[in-house]
Motif scaffolding. Structure first.
Motif, mmCIF file in Angstrom:
data_model
loop_
_atom_site.group_PDB
_atom_site.id
_atom_site.type_symbol
_atom_site.label_atom_id
_atom_site.label_comp_id
_atom_site.label_asym_id
_atom_site.label_seq_id
_atom_site.Cartn_x
_atom_site.Cartn_y
_atom_site.Cartn_z
ATOM 1 N N LEU A 1 0.832 -1.205 0.000
ATOM 2 C CA LEU A 1 0.000 0.000 0.000
ATOM 3 C C LEU A 1 0.866 1.254 0.000
ATOM 4 O O LEU A 1 0.608 2.207 -0.747
ATOM 5 N N GLN A 2 1.895 1.256 0.841
ATOM 6 C CA GLN A 2 2.774 2.416 0.922
ATOM 7 C C GLN A 2 3.532 2.616 -0.388
ATOM 8 O O GLN A 2 3.663 3.742 -0.870
ATOM 9 N N GLU A 3 3.986 1.519 -0.966
ATOM 10 C CA GLU A 3 4.701 1.609 -2.236
ATOM 11 C C GLU A 3 3.802 2.168 -3.341
ATOM 12 O O GLU A 3 4.209 3.034 -4.117
ATOM 13 N N GLN A 4 2.550 1.693 -3.386
ATOM 14 C CA GLN A 4 1.610 2.171 -4.394
ATOM 15 C C GLN A 4 1.272 3.643 -4.177
ATOM 16 O O GLN A 4 1.197 4.422 -5.129
ATOM 17 N N ALA A 5 1.083 4.034 -2.910
ATOM 18 C CA ALA A 5 0.773 5.437 -2.605
ATOM 19 C C ALA A 5 1.939 6.348 -2.999
ATOM 20 O O ALA A 5 1.729 7.426 -3.568
ATOM 21 N N ALA A 6 3.163 5.912 -2.739
ATOM 22 C CA ALA A 6 4.339 6.709 -3.106
ATOM 23 C C ALA A 6 4.468 6.805 -4.623
ATOM 24 O O ALA A 6 4.775 7.875 -5.164
ATOM 25 N N HIS A 7 4.205 5.702 -5.313
ATOM 26 C CA HIS A 7 4.283 5.707 -6.785
ATOM 27 C C HIS A 7 3.238 6.658 -7.382
ATOM 28 O O HIS A 7 3.551 7.458 -8.264
ATOM 29 N N ASP A 8 2.003 6.562 -6.859
ATOM 30 C CA ASP A 8 0.938 7.449 -7.349
ATOM 31 C C ASP A 8 1.262 8.915 -7.070
ATOM 32 O O ASP A 8 1.037 9.785 -7.927
ATOM 33 N N ALA A 9 1.802 9.199 -5.880
ATOM 34 C CA ALA A 9 2.147 10.586 -5.535
ATOM 35 C C ALA A 9 3.265 11.111 -6.437
ATOM 36 O O ALA A 9 3.231 12.273 -6.864
ATOM 37 N N THR A 10 4.218 10.250 -6.744
ATOM 38 C CA THR A 10 5.312 10.670 -7.631
ATOM 39 C C THR A 10 4.790 11.045 -9.007
ATOM 40 O O THR A 10 5.147 12.095 -9.564
ATOM 41 N N GLU A 11 3.912 10.198 -9.550
ATOM 42 C CA GLU A 11 3.337 10.494 -10.870
ATOM 43 C C GLU A 11 2.476 11.750 -10.835
ATOM 44 O O GLU A 11 2.531 12.582 -11.745
ATOM 45 N N ARG A 12 1.681 11.875 -9.780
ATOM 46 C CA ARG A 12 0.794 13.027 -9.661
ATOM 47 C C ARG A 12 1.597 14.327 -9.557
ATOM 48 O O ARG A 12 1.284 15.316 -10.226
ATOM 49 N N HIS A 13 2.648 14.323 -8.763
ATOM 50 C CA HIS A 13 3.456 15.535 -8.588
ATOM 51 C C HIS A 13 4.281 15.851 -9.838
ATOM 52 O O HIS A 13 4.515 17.036 -10.129
ATOM 53 N N ALA A 14 4.704 14.831 -10.560
ATOM 54 C CA ALA A 14 5.415 15.088 -11.828
ATOM 55 C C ALA A 14 4.474 15.759 -12.821
ATOM 56 O O ALA A 14 4.875 16.693 -13.541
ATOM 57 N N ALA A 15 3.212 15.312 -12.867
ATOM 58 C CA ALA A 15 2.232 15.936 -13.771
ATOM 59 C C ALA A 15 1.956 17.372 -13.355
ATOM 60 O O ALA A 15 1.838 18.274 -14.214
ATOM 61 N N VAL A 16 1.865 17.616 -12.039
ATOM 62 C CA VAL A 16 1.633 18.976 -11.556
ATOM 63 C C VAL A 16 2.824 19.866 -11.897
ATOM 64 O O VAL A 16 2.654 21.032 -12.301
ATOM 65 N N ALA A 17 4.040 19.333 -11.772
ATOM 66 C CA ALA A 17 5.234 20.120 -12.111
ATOM 67 C C ALA A 17 5.233 20.509 -13.583
ATOM 68 O O ALA A 17 5.589 21.650 -13.928
ATOM 69 N N ARG A 18 4.819 19.580 -14.446
ATOM 70 C CA ARG A 18 4.737 19.907 -15.887
ATOM 71 C C ARG A 18 3.695 20.998 -16.141
ATOM 72 O O ARG A 18 3.916 21.922 -16.932
ATOM 73 N N LYS A 19 2.546 20.907 -15.449
ATOM 74 C CA LYS A 19 1.506 21.927 -15.611
ATOM 75 C C LYS A 19 1.993 23.287 -15.116
ATOM 76 O O LYS A 19 1.711 24.315 -15.730
ATOM 77 N N LEU A 20 2.724 23.277 -13.988
ATOM 78 C CA LEU A 20 3.204 24.543 -13.427
ATOM 79 C C LEU A 20 4.240 25.215 -14.337
ATOM 80 O O LEU A 20 4.312 26.441 -14.399
ATOM 81 N N GLN A 21 5.019 24.409 -15.052
ATOM 82 C CA GLN A 21 6.011 24.980 -15.968
ATOM 83 C C GLN A 21 5.333 25.676 -17.154
ATOM 84 O O GLN A 21 5.856 26.657 -17.680
ATOM 85 N N GLY A 22 4.180 25.170 -17.546
ATOM 86 C CA GLY A 22 3.468 25.760 -18.673
ATOM 87 C C GLY A 22 2.528 26.882 -18.285
ATOM 88 O O GLY A 22 2.050 27.629 -19.136
ATOM 89 N N ALA A 23 2.245 27.040 -17.006
ATOM 90 C CA ALA A 23 1.304 28.079 -16.562
ATOM 91 C C ALA A 23 1.994 29.435 -16.498
ATOM 92 O O ALA A 23 3.153 29.543 -16.131
ATOM 93 N N SER A 24 1.221 30.467 -16.864
ATOM 94 C CA SER A 24 1.818 31.809 -16.841
ATOM 95 C C SER A 24 0.998 32.793 -16.009
ATOM 96 O O SER A 24 1.535 33.773 -15.501
ATOM 97 N N GLN A 25 -0.267 32.554 -15.832
ATOM 98 C CA GLN A 25 -1.142 33.458 -15.095
ATOM 99 C C GLN A 25 -1.191 33.065 -13.612
ATOM 100 O O GLN A 25 -1.211 31.878 -13.278
#
Length: 150
Positions: free
Chosen positions: A49-73
């Protein structure tokens, strides 16, 4: 010529009362080993469970980082951050619920292991054997029993 007849001892209905007492150590070791196995399975499930939660959080935060790089407003940045916080909170809540359910299941398995430790019929036979020992002179003074509440 006479034929020899062999006499067999009558078969006993169940184990002798002292067999229960002598077998108790083996039963306890068996139950402890079963309980240990249940705990290890539970810990393994928690680790997954912990491994899956960490994996999901890593993917989720990587996607958020990509969105933040493209955001300007500024409003867009706040929206992305708020959505990230909401997703993290939902994920954490789900993780803790799954962890609690896994822990409860593990505890139930451990308690189930101990439930079959005591065979009530054997225990009653052993108790009657102990009561029979009280008939031996001096035995009750060597091994005094606590007063019964009933």
């Amino acid at each position: 010529m006479k034929t020899r007849s062999t006499r067999t001892a009558p078969a006993r209905e169940g184990p002798a009362p002292w067999n229960f007492l002598s077998d108790l150590g083996r039963q306890q070791m068996s139950v402890c080993t079963e309980a240990s196995s249940a705990m290890i399975r539970g810990f393994d499930a928690m680790r997954k469970l912990q491994e899956q939660a960490a994996h999901d959080a890593t993917e989720r935060h990587a996607a958020v980082a990509r969105k933040l790089q493209g955001a300007s407003q500024p409003l867009e940045l706040m929206t992305i951050q708020a959505a990230s916080m909401r997703d993290d909170l939902e994920s954490a809540t789900q993780y803790w619920q799954q962890l609690a359910a896994t822990t409860l299941e593990m505890q139930t398995e451990v308690m189930g292991c101990a439930s079959h430790l005591l065979d009530s019929e054997s225990a009653l036979e052993a108790a009657s054997a102990v009561e029979a020992l009280d008939m031996i002179p001096g035995m009750s003074s060597l091994f005094p029993r606590a007063a019964r509440l009933c």
